[in-house]
Design an enzyme around this catalytic site. Sequence first.
Site, PDB file in Angstrom:
ATOM      1  N   GLY A   1       8.047   1.456 -49.771  1.00 31.15           N
ATOM      2  CA  GLY A   1       8.757   0.564 -50.684  1.00 31.15           C
ATOM      3  C   GLY A   1       9.075   1.218 -52.020  1.00 31.15           C
ATOM      4  O   GLY A   1       8.363   2.089 -52.496  1.00 31.15           O
TER       5      GLY A   1
ATOM      6  N   ARG B   1      10.265   4.021 -43.808  1.00 27.92           N
ATOM      7  CA  ARG B   1       8.898   3.691 -43.414  1.00 27.92           C
ATOM      8  C   ARG B   1       8.411   4.434 -42.164  1.00 27.92           C
ATOM      9  O   ARG B   1       7.374   4.102 -41.604  1.00 27.92           O
ATOM     10  CB  ARG B   1       8.770   2.180 -43.233  1.00 27.92           C
TER      11      ARG B   1
ATOM     12  N   ASP C   1      -1.238   4.932 -47.428  1.00 24.02           N
ATOM     13  CA  ASP C   1      -1.042   5.423 -46.064  1.00 24.02           C
ATOM     14  C   ASP C   1      -0.203   6.698 -46.032  1.00 24.02           C
ATOM     15  O   ASP C   1      -0.510   7.632 -45.291  1.00 24.02           O
ATOM     16  CB  ASP C   1      -0.363   4.356 -45.194  1.00 24.02           C
TER      17      ASP C   1
ATOM     18  N   LYS D   1       2.249   6.401 -55.505  1.00 24.47           N
ATOM     19  CA  LYS D   1       3.283   5.399 -55.779  1.00 24.47           C
ATOM     20  C   LYS D   1       2.921   4.069 -55.166  1.00 24.47           C
ATOM     21  O   LYS D   1       2.458   4.023 -54.039  1.00 24.47           O
ATOM     22  CB  LYS D   1       4.603   5.867 -55.153  1.00 24.47           C
ATOM     23  N   THR D   2       3.072   3.013 -55.853  1.00 26.66           N
ATOM     24  CA  THR D   2       3.161   1.655 -55.317  1.00 26.66           C
ATOM     25  C   THR D   2       3.078   0.630 -56.435  1.00 26.66           C
ATOM     26  O   THR D   2       2.190   0.692 -57.278  1.00 26.66           O
ATOM     27  CB  THR D   2       2.100   1.311 -54.248  1.00 26.66           C
TER      28      THR D   2
ATOM     29  N   ASP E   1       2.198  -2.253 -56.010  1.00 23.49           N
ATOM     30  CA  ASP E   1       1.074  -3.141 -55.714  1.00 23.49           C
ATOM     31  C   ASP E   1      -0.181  -2.792 -56.515  1.00 23.49           C
ATOM     32  O   ASP E   1      -1.080  -3.613 -56.633  1.00 23.49           O
ATOM     33  CB  ASP E   1       0.733  -3.101 -54.227  1.00 23.49           C
TER      34      ASP E   1
END
Lengths: 545, 545
Positions: free
Chosen positions: B77, B141, B172, B198-199, B201
Amino acid sequence: MEKSALQKARGAYQPKLPVGLQGCVKVKEGAPTQSVADQEQIKALFPNTYGMPLIEFEKGETMNNEAINIGVILSGGQAPGGHNVICGLFDGVKRLNPNSKLYGFLMGPGGLVDHNYIELTADVIDEYRNTGGFDMIGSGRTKLEKEEQFEKGLEIIRKLDIKAIVIIGGDDSNTNACVLAEYYAAKKYGVQVIGCPKTIDGDLKNEQIETSFGFDTACKTYAEVIGNIQRDANSARKYWHFIKLMGRSASHIALECALQVQPNVCIVSEEVEEKGMSLNDIVDYVAGVVAQRAADGNNFGTVLIPEGLIEFVPAIKRLIAELNDLLATPEAQAVARENQIDYVKSHLSAENLATFASLPAAVASQLALDRDPHGNVQVSLIETEKLLSEMVGNRLKAMKAEGKYVGKFSPLHHFFGYEGRCAAPSNYDADYCYALGVSASMLMANGKTGYMAIVKNTTAPAAEWVAGGVPITMMMNMERRNGEMKPVIKKALVQLDGAPFKKFAENREKWARETCYVYPGPIQYWGPTEVCDQTTKTLALEQGK
Amino acid sequence: MEKSALQKARGAYQPKLPVGLQGCVKVKEGAPTQSVADQEQIKALFPNTYGMPLIEFEKGETMNNEAINIGVILSGGQAPGGHNVICGLFDGVKRLNPNSKLYGFLMGPGGLVDHNYIELTADVIDEYRNTGGFDMIGSGRTKLEKEEQFEKGLEIIRKLDIKAIVIIGGDDSNTNACVLAEYYAAKKYGVQVIGCPKTIDGDLKNEQIETSFGFDTACKTYAEVIGNIQRDANSARKYWHFIKLMGRSASHIALECALQVQPNVCIVSEEVEEKGMSLNDIVDYVAGVVAQRAADGNNFGTVLIPEGLIEFVPAIKRLIAELNDLLATPEAQAVARENQIDYVKSHLSAENLATFASLPAAVASQLALDRDPHGNVQVSLIETEKLLSEMVGNRLKAMKAEGKYVGKFSPLHHFFGYEGRCAAPSNYDADYCYALGVSASMLMANGKTGYMAIVKNTTAPAAEWVAGGVPITMMMNMERRNGEMKPVIKKALVQLDGAPFKKFAENREKWARETCYVYPGPIQYWGPTEVCDQTTKTLALEQGK
């Protein structure tokens, strides 16, 4: 009240003022005015406030320095900058005389009628400089229309020795401000009423009013998040975003956002009505764009939809009108809920039945079943963005079966409205609103009533803006409202021959096919002037900039 | 590509670099490291990349100046700042030697396997400095997990004479980066692999990684619009806004937004799970807050809901698990769709049947009927914000009947996710990402593999930040994934004994009852440093600031 770092820093911002409102202010009066239409009728209805001259403020030598008490009312939906109008009013009357007082009526026009108010002292005012929201005194939707309300209001006006009331609102609220001004003038009560042009919808504008405040900030806030979504669409390359934007009666917000972000599709309600388009026509158009982009390998895009779209589709309008009549009968109301859809189908005219049958089942049953307290269809409950994407999805399936579409269609939905109505005002709105407030205070100091405060030439640097007042009657015409002819301020819908729409129409084919997204980013308060002080595209285009 | 005024002005921003990454760079190696758990197993799985030292970059005298070709991949993402990592990489390898080349593999890890790439020249790079989105090279992905993918990738790596690959991704993707690094090391291919955290979240962080990039900008963007909505709620005083926020597996985003805006309610999934709360417990809590505020005359408020909430409710988790088993049987699949709900009801265990019965009908039938291609319940389709507000509304009706609630409850719903994933990076993310990119280039220049680029001390001014690398194995433990034990980077959920949650928990009663809204406003790039350069509240609290 805990404040964010931005709130604190922004609190210190001193809005820029037009030269004409700095220091002593002189009134320059123009020639007598006329209403935009129906002059005889408007004149007859407003004998005391009709025909007054346009007013412009200029740098003067001396000023009327009497202390005056004034009251302010926020009316209707929130718009960024409302607090700055009040701050401008406050600074304006205090500059005239430090003993002047400002009262805020609470939760809208109802506060005047019910005598709910607070005094707005420097402590209160300073908490709200350059902030969004209407929370300083709240707002409300009570309509000031009846003599008993006017008389009830007069009691508290007398008690507080208030000389003038400022009503900050949209077209209807300003119409009512003028009715109130006329009433108090006719009664020789000596109470002035001044209006201020507010609405994020952007539909209160005309020859005299360049824009309603809040439109700038709200559109920029929506354009920020739409731009972000477009960047996401262009990165993930797998979603179609259907984005509904606030604005029931006009599509200015959707159009302005389109000019800012260059989406693949933007529907303009006024065009739909003008061309007599059906919902299926709109679906055809969107599905065509989706299919064309898919053929280029681009299974993503953005569609902007004005909130009020469905009410502008002539066929749906006719269907709703018939449904409202049909379901109001005692016979219809006796039909059991589970039989109501069949009842509707067996009683609708052939044309409206065809429209009804073209709608997705959920929307059709909602139209037939869900009524508001007056028994009317609840159009606002319809999630137009989902309705449209569902119909587009079905059309694409049919096209796929015919070999006319190869691609994947994954729609996502958004509705933006509450995200922008109370955003902290942009520099433009902060300056514009503050100037409107100061301008209103000068109209009051000069004994004016039935005027709206205005500021013009706002595509120039703020010092060159021109503040003044326009007689509200000048903007009126007669319109049918709830079955009666009424004097109202003419609502400004999107003009299909206006520069903003023409710019959009010239580019939309390219924007649909190619990916021309622009990413406006968040509103900036500091930094380069071309970033921080630009107006809306709509205003710039309308002013030939 | 037409650009907004902000894009143009922002393109000229030169991200601030830590002193250790300016000019010549020297490697300082620490002691050998160990994985956070399961040391023996991780060591056995990663014999070539286990136990390596922590690395810190310091100002040096000389540098390895060989030209190197590197490849970069965006995985998963979008997150604000991804382009700046690539810009940092580019500037880093060009500084080493202007003949170095940077290749971008297109649309994620699949680009490496399928040999889709472009050379990232200065012209391309300069178009994307300080911009949001992943549109420079796209993302995807595809999981890099299989030897045949690694070998296929090697072909293009050899063809382009690439020395090292940088994989920018979440937990992941970084786990897979390490598997790839180990594979190439074991085969002595001489190809290095470096990861970048990176994220949005925020769940990729630990002793070594202060934060994952994008979390800062995404949260600030959500907090801006939530703040605006809160100002609207506090002005209109008649709506309860139920706001769902992206983040399936951790509630960091919801918690950070809560710390920034001080809403009336924020649900934290990790607490729900820890306390074994049922959906009814959550509904009780929210309805209690609504009733308490109504008793004070405040029929408005805000509720923040993490996207993944429903999967953290133990009872729902058990229900979903049983539904997945139940509906996977051939017997169940033979049941006609219209009989499936009855089938489910007659086969569920008593406990899960009770949970099933407690859900609104639409959600229950969705759980029973809508399956993904693998036959699993589609939890992500559930509109948790509407589910919750509907259940709260029902609870309030019951409370009203008992005389325990007087008030009006008008809920509105929002979901924010796509609005923030591709926002233009804040100064923090712009600087942090750029430093991560330069750091990754220095790890490559120094022959490192199996490392993640890191930057620490980021609550200090950027010059004092400390860049380096951490062996990915150091952050690993063994976890069950799809029925198998696998080495993975430990996901960072919200710690209920951590400073951010404790700060929230200490204040939430007050925030629920009183109206303590804070309005962060839009991200600012220029202006006072306390406005433009602050970190997230989460990071500041975690670092004891």
